[in-house]
Structures are given as structure tokens and as C-alpha cells.
Design a protein around this motif. Structure first.
Motif, PDB file in Angstrom:
ATOM      1  N   THR A  85       0.860  -1.186   0.000  1.00 53.67           N
ATOM      2  CA  THR A  85       0.000   0.000   0.000  1.00 53.67           C
ATOM      3  C   THR A  85       0.898   1.238   0.000  1.00 53.67           C
ATOM      4  O   THR A  85       1.791   1.350   0.846  1.00 53.67           O
ATOM      5  N   GLY A  86       0.667   2.142  -0.951  1.00 47.10           N
ATOM      6  CA  GLY A  86       1.441   3.366  -1.008  1.00 47.10           C
ATOM      7  C   GLY A  86       2.875   3.151  -1.456  1.00 47.10           C
ATOM      8  O   GLY A  86       3.304   2.031  -1.742  1.00 47.10           O
ATOM      9  N   LYS A  87       3.634   4.248  -1.513  1.00 48.80           N
ATOM     10  CA  LYS A  87       5.035   4.179  -1.893  1.00 48.80           C
ATOM     11  C   LYS A  87       5.910   3.887  -0.674  1.00 48.80           C
ATOM     12  O   LYS A  87       5.552   4.216   0.451  1.00 48.80           O
ATOM     13  N   GLN A  88       7.076   3.277  -0.931  1.00 53.74           N
ATOM     14  CA  GLN A  88       8.047   3.027   0.129  1.00 53.74           C
ATOM     15  C   GLN A  88       9.359   3.685  -0.250  1.00 53.74           C
ATOM     16  O   GLN A  88       9.970   3.352  -1.273  1.00 53.74           O
ATOM     17  N   LEU A  89       9.836   4.602   0.586  1.00 50.35           N
ATOM     18  CA  LEU A  89      11.114   5.260   0.365  1.00 50.35           C
ATOM     19  C   LEU A  89      12.249   4.259   0.540  1.00 50.35           C
ATOM     20  O   LEU A  89      12.266   3.488   1.513  1.00 50.35           O
ATOM     21  N   ALA A 126       8.216 -13.396  -5.908  1.00 45.73           N
ATOM     22  CA  ALA A 126       8.126 -12.020  -5.419  1.00 45.73           C
ATOM     23  C   ALA A 126       8.544 -11.048  -6.509  1.00 45.73           C
ATOM     24  O   ALA A 126       9.312 -11.395  -7.415  1.00 45.73           O
ATOM     25  N   GLY A 127       8.009  -9.842  -6.393  1.00 42.84           N
ATOM     26  CA  GLY A 127       8.361  -8.802  -7.345  1.00 42.84           C
ATOM     27  C   GLY A 127       8.083  -7.424  -6.785  1.00 42.84           C
ATOM     28  O   GLY A 127       7.165  -7.246  -5.982  1.00 42.84           O
ATOM     29  N   VAL A 128       8.900  -6.444  -7.195  1.00 40.12           N
ATOM     30  CA  VAL A 128       8.672  -5.046  -6.833  1.00 40.12           C
ATOM     31  C   VAL A 128       8.938  -4.188  -8.063  1.00 40.12           C
ATOM     32  O   VAL A 128       9.789  -4.506  -8.903  1.00 40.12           O
ATOM     33  N   TYR A 129       8.194  -3.110  -8.165  1.00 38.75           N
ATOM     34  CA  TYR A 129       8.374  -2.149  -9.254  1.00 38.75           C
ATOM     35  C   TYR A 129       8.923  -0.865  -8.651  1.00 38.75           C
ATOM     36  O   TYR A 129       8.320  -0.285  -7.740  1.00 38.75           O
ATOM     37  N   TYR A 151      11.951   4.929  -4.937  1.00 36.22           N
ATOM     38  CA  TYR A 151      10.801   4.405  -4.195  1.00 36.22           C
ATOM     39  C   TYR A 151      10.354   3.054  -4.779  1.00 36.22           C
ATOM     40  O   TYR A 151      10.470   2.824  -5.988  1.00 36.22           O
ATOM     41  N   VAL A 152       9.838   2.189  -3.891  1.00 38.01           N
ATOM     42  CA  VAL A 152       8.973   1.123  -4.377  1.00 38.01           C
ATOM     43  C   VAL A 152       7.655   1.788  -4.743  1.00 38.01           C
ATOM     44  O   VAL A 152       7.093   2.547  -3.942  1.00 38.01           O
ATOM     45  N   SER A 153       7.170   1.528  -5.941  1.00 33.41           N
ATOM     46  CA  SER A 153       5.978   2.223  -6.439  1.00 33.41           C
ATOM     47  C   SER A 153       4.730   1.798  -5.663  1.00 33.41           C
ATOM     48  O   SER A 153       4.749   0.828  -4.892  1.00 33.41           O
ATOM     49  N   ASP A 154       3.663   2.535  -5.906  1.00 31.21           N
ATOM     50  CA  ASP A 154       2.382   2.160  -5.304  1.00 31.21           C
ATOM     51  C   ASP A 154       1.517   1.385  -6.292  1.00 31.21           C
ATOM     52  O   ASP A 154       0.294   1.417  -6.212  1.00 31.21           O
ATOM     53  N   ASN A 155       2.161   0.668  -7.213  1.00 34.16           N
ATOM     54  CA  ASN A 155       1.419  -0.107  -8.204  1.00 34.16           C
ATOM     55  C   ASN A 155       0.651  -1.254  -7.560  1.00 34.16           C
ATOM     56  O   ASN A 155       0.954  -1.682  -6.442  1.00 34.16           O
ATOM     57  N   SER A 156      -0.318  -1.775  -8.292  1.00 30.80           N
ATOM     58  CA  SER A 156      -1.185  -2.844  -7.786  1.00 30.80           C
ATOM     59  C   SER A 156      -0.439  -4.176  -7.675  1.00 30.80           C
ATOM     60  O   SER A 156       0.750  -4.282  -7.989  1.00 30.80           O
ATOM     61  N   GLY A 157      -1.197  -5.195  -7.251  1.00 27.98           N
ATOM     62  CA  GLY A 157      -0.619  -6.489  -6.933  1.00 27.98           C
ATOM     63  C   GLY A 157       0.013  -7.244  -8.078  1.00 27.98           C
ATOM     64  O   GLY A 157       0.726  -8.219  -7.858  1.00 27.98           O
ATOM     65  N   TRP A 158      -0.225  -6.835  -9.311  1.00 27.58           N
ATOM     66  CA  TRP A 158       0.459  -7.537 -10.403  1.00 27.58           C
ATOM     67  C   TRP A 158       1.860  -6.987 -10.629  1.00 27.58           C
ATOM     68  O   TRP A 158       2.617  -7.523 -11.410  1.00 27.58           O
ATOM     69  N   TYR A 159       2.226  -5.882  -9.946  1.00 26.88           N
ATOM     70  CA  TYR A 159       3.586  -5.345  -9.983  1.00 26.88           C
ATOM     71  C   TYR A 159       4.344  -5.640  -8.689  1.00 26.88           C
ATOM     72  O   TYR A 159       5.508  -6.014  -8.714  1.00 26.88           O
ATOM     73  N   ASN A 160       3.694  -5.412  -7.564  1.00 31.77           N
ATOM     74  CA  ASN A 160       4.311  -5.627  -6.255  1.00 31.77           C
ATOM     75  C   ASN A 160       3.595  -6.781  -5.554  1.00 31.77           C
ATOM     76  O   ASN A 160       2.436  -6.646  -5.168  1.00 31.77           O
ATOM     77  N   TYR A 161       4.296  -7.898  -5.392  1.00 32.53           N
ATOM     78  CA  TYR A 161       3.646  -9.055  -4.771  1.00 32.53           C
ATOM     79  C   TYR A 161       4.663  -9.932  -4.052  1.00 32.53           C
ATOM     80  O   TYR A 161       5.837  -9.995  -4.401  1.00 32.53           O
ATOM     81  N   PHE A 162       4.158 -10.597  -3.025  1.00 37.50           N
ATOM     82  CA  PHE A 162       4.904 -11.589  -2.245  1.00 37.50           C
ATOM     83  C   PHE A 162       3.990 -12.803  -2.192  1.00 37.50           C
ATOM     84  O   PHE A 162       2.979 -12.805  -1.499  1.00 37.50           O
ATOM     85  N   ASP A 163       4.324 -13.836  -2.945  1.00 33.57           N
ATOM     86  CA  ASP A 163       3.443 -14.976  -3.163  1.00 33.57           C
ATOM     87  C   ASP A 163       4.130 -16.239  -2.652  1.00 33.57           C
ATOM     88  O   ASP A 163       5.238 -16.567  -3.096  1.00 33.57           O
TER      89      ASP A 163
END
Length: 292
Positions: free
Chosen positions: A147-151, A192-195, A268-280
Motif C-alpha cells: 500500500t502506497g510508496k516506500q522510500l 516475489a516482485g517489486v516495481y 521508491y517502491v511504487s504504489d502499483n497494484s498487486g500484479w507489480y508488487n507481490y509476495f506470493d
């Protein structure tokens, strides 16, 4: 079952005829006796162990179990070694060296009992005792977003703040600490993935799985070195990878990210939705075998 007697054997040789007929009569009598015994056996007498015969403590020696195939109901046993609180056990025992035990979770998936469904087995060998429980059905699946951006702090390894549950089948993800807690020994497949929001400058990004607070596997790395550096032109990218992680009950998994770059503009880690940022996380096996 009615067993019919055969007609008597007749011949001019009376002595041999009588000997043969006595042998046949004995066989018929034995068959009738066996038939009566079988008719008196019910499934309950043959299979189900009840009362003191039902072994509620899973630590009891395999030598205490009877030979044959037996069933036992298990209740309130979560502190005595069986995989869940409620279920039943099937024992298949030939002797002290050939004995396998299956545990079936109760199957009640209403409310908080959703995790009670599953199948496990273990084996007994008189020289080494019980093996660990090996799960073969009822595997979990967890998928967590952000949720949101991460510095991102320059030049440091930092935990990715996964904190939005998309799916958590067995309720094993701690969003307050951004970690997955393993419910039992086994093998876990981690995707896992981060944008990352970056710029057209030299940068190095690494995404790693951490096991119990220590880096276990690096699953993605990206370096960029643009020909024309700029702190204003965006150069965003995604880091994506997967690995198998053997772990024990109570171990925890986290995702960490290293960020190094030229210049002073923050990433920043972006605030993109779950298809960009996910831990599965998917549970794929029921044992964590020892390392060599």
C-alpha cells in the motif's frame, strides 16, 4: 452364505470311497465354521479402536499399535503431536518394521476451522522410531501486496513493506511485521516482485529472500548505466524472481531490497497494484530434509 455339501462319492471300492468322503466332509465342516466366523465380524470390530485403545498421544511407540488396519478418532490433540486438533487416523501395520500411519484432518472448513483440512502420513521403524509428519494434501497459498510508496534508503538492505493481504489461505502472514510465518516443516515456493521508481542514472538493485532475518537467496538483480545520466528523466524497472525455500515450523520469510545509485534523488517502491508488487508463497511439500 450357505455352503452346499457335494454328493457322496460311490465306487465298488468301499474303503477308498469312505476315505475320500470323510475328507470332503471335513473340508465342508471347516468351510461352514469359517463362514460363521466371517459372518460375525463387523467393520466396527475389525477396524475402529475406541476408548483406551484409541491412542490420542502421537508420541506413543509404534510397538503399542495392533497388527492390521485400524482406525482411530482424534480429538483435542493439537498439543500431543497430531497435525491438527480434530481428525482421524488410519494405521496400516504388518510388523514392527512395516508400519505407516495416515492422519486425515477433520474436513470442517467453517469459520476458524478452515485450516483443519489436510492429509499427512508418517512411518514407524523399530530401530529409529517415528519419522516426521509428511503433508500430502491441504497446502496453503498466500499472496500479499503493498500500500502506497516506500522510500528506499541509498546503499542499504531494507525490508519490502508487504502489508496488503490479497489471499492468505491459512492466515500465516503477519502484516504488522511484513513476514510470512511457516506453519509447519516443509518446502515453500516463493515468488516475489517489486516495481521501482528510478531515474536515468547508474543504479544497482537486488531483491532477496530472507529466512529468519538472514539473506537466504538472491532472486533478482538489475544494474542500469544510461549513456546520458539524468536526475529528471524516469527510468523505472521491475525486479521479479522465485525460489524454493525449505523451512521449519515457526521460521519466517521476508523480502529485502538493496538499492545503490548515483546522485541524490530518492528512489521508491511504487504504489502499483498487486500484479507489480507481490509476495506470493505456496506450500509445495511436507518435509524439510536435513542439509548434507
Amino acid at each position: 452364505m450357505d455352503i452346499k455339501s457335494p454328493l457322496p462319492f460311490e465306487t465298488s471300492d468301499k474303503a477308498h470311497a469312505n476315505l475320500f468322503n470323510r475328507m470332503v466332509n471335513t473340508l465342508v465342516e471347516n468351510d461352514n465354521a469359517l463362514s460363521q466366523q466371517i459372518a460375525g465380524i463387523t467393520n466396527e470390530n475389525l477396524f475402529i479402536l475406541t476408548g483406551d485403545q484409541a491412542i490420542q498421544d502421537a508420541s506413543v511407540s509404534g510397538e503399542e499399535y495392533p497388527i492390521g488396519i485400524t482406525l482411530m478418532a482424534i480429538t483435542e490433540s493439537n498439543d500431543t503431536g497430531y497435525p491438527t486438533r480434530y481428525g482421524f487416523v488410519k494405521n496400516e501395520k504388518i510388523n514392527e518394521y512395516r508400519f505407516v500411519q495416515y492422519y486425515y484432518g477433520n474436513g470442517n472448513e467453517a469459520g476458524s476451522y478452515f485450516t483443519s483440512t489436510g492429509i499427512w502420513f508418517r512411518q514407524w521403524y523399530i530401530a529409529s522410531g517415528w519419522t516426521e509428519w509428511h503433508k500430502i494434501s491441504g497446502f496453503l497459498h498466500t499472496n500479499i501486496g503493498t500500500t502506497g510508496k516506500q522510500l528506499l534508503t541509498k546503499g542499504e538492505y531494507q525490508k519490502v513493506l508487504f502489508n496488503r493481504k490479497i489471499k492468505d489461505s491459512h492466515n500465516n502472514f503477519d502484516i504488522n511485521n511484513n513476514r510470512f510465518i511457516c506453519p509447519e516443516n516443509g518446502m515453500y515456493l516463493v515468488n516475489a516482485g517489486v516495481y521501482i521508481e528510478s531515474f536515468q542514472r547508474y543504479a544497482n538493485f537486488e531483491l532477496s529472500i530472507y529466512l529468519n532475518g538472514k539473506r537466504y537467496k538472491n532472486i533478482a538483480q538489475q544494474r542500469q548505466s544510461p549513456v546520458s545520466p539524468s536526475d529528471t528523466l524516469s527510468f523505472s524497472l521491475g525486479l521479479y524472481g522465485a525460489a524454493n525455500v525449505p523451512a521449519n515450523k515457526g521460521d519466517y520469510l521476508e523480502m529485502y531490497l538493496y538499492v545503490g545509485y548515483d546522485g541524490d534523488v530518492s528512489r521508491y517502491v511504487s504504489d502499483n497494484s498487486g500484479w507489480y508488487n507481490y509476495f506470493d508463497i505456496t506450500e509445495i511439500g511436507g518435509r524439510n530434509f536435513p542439509r548434507v
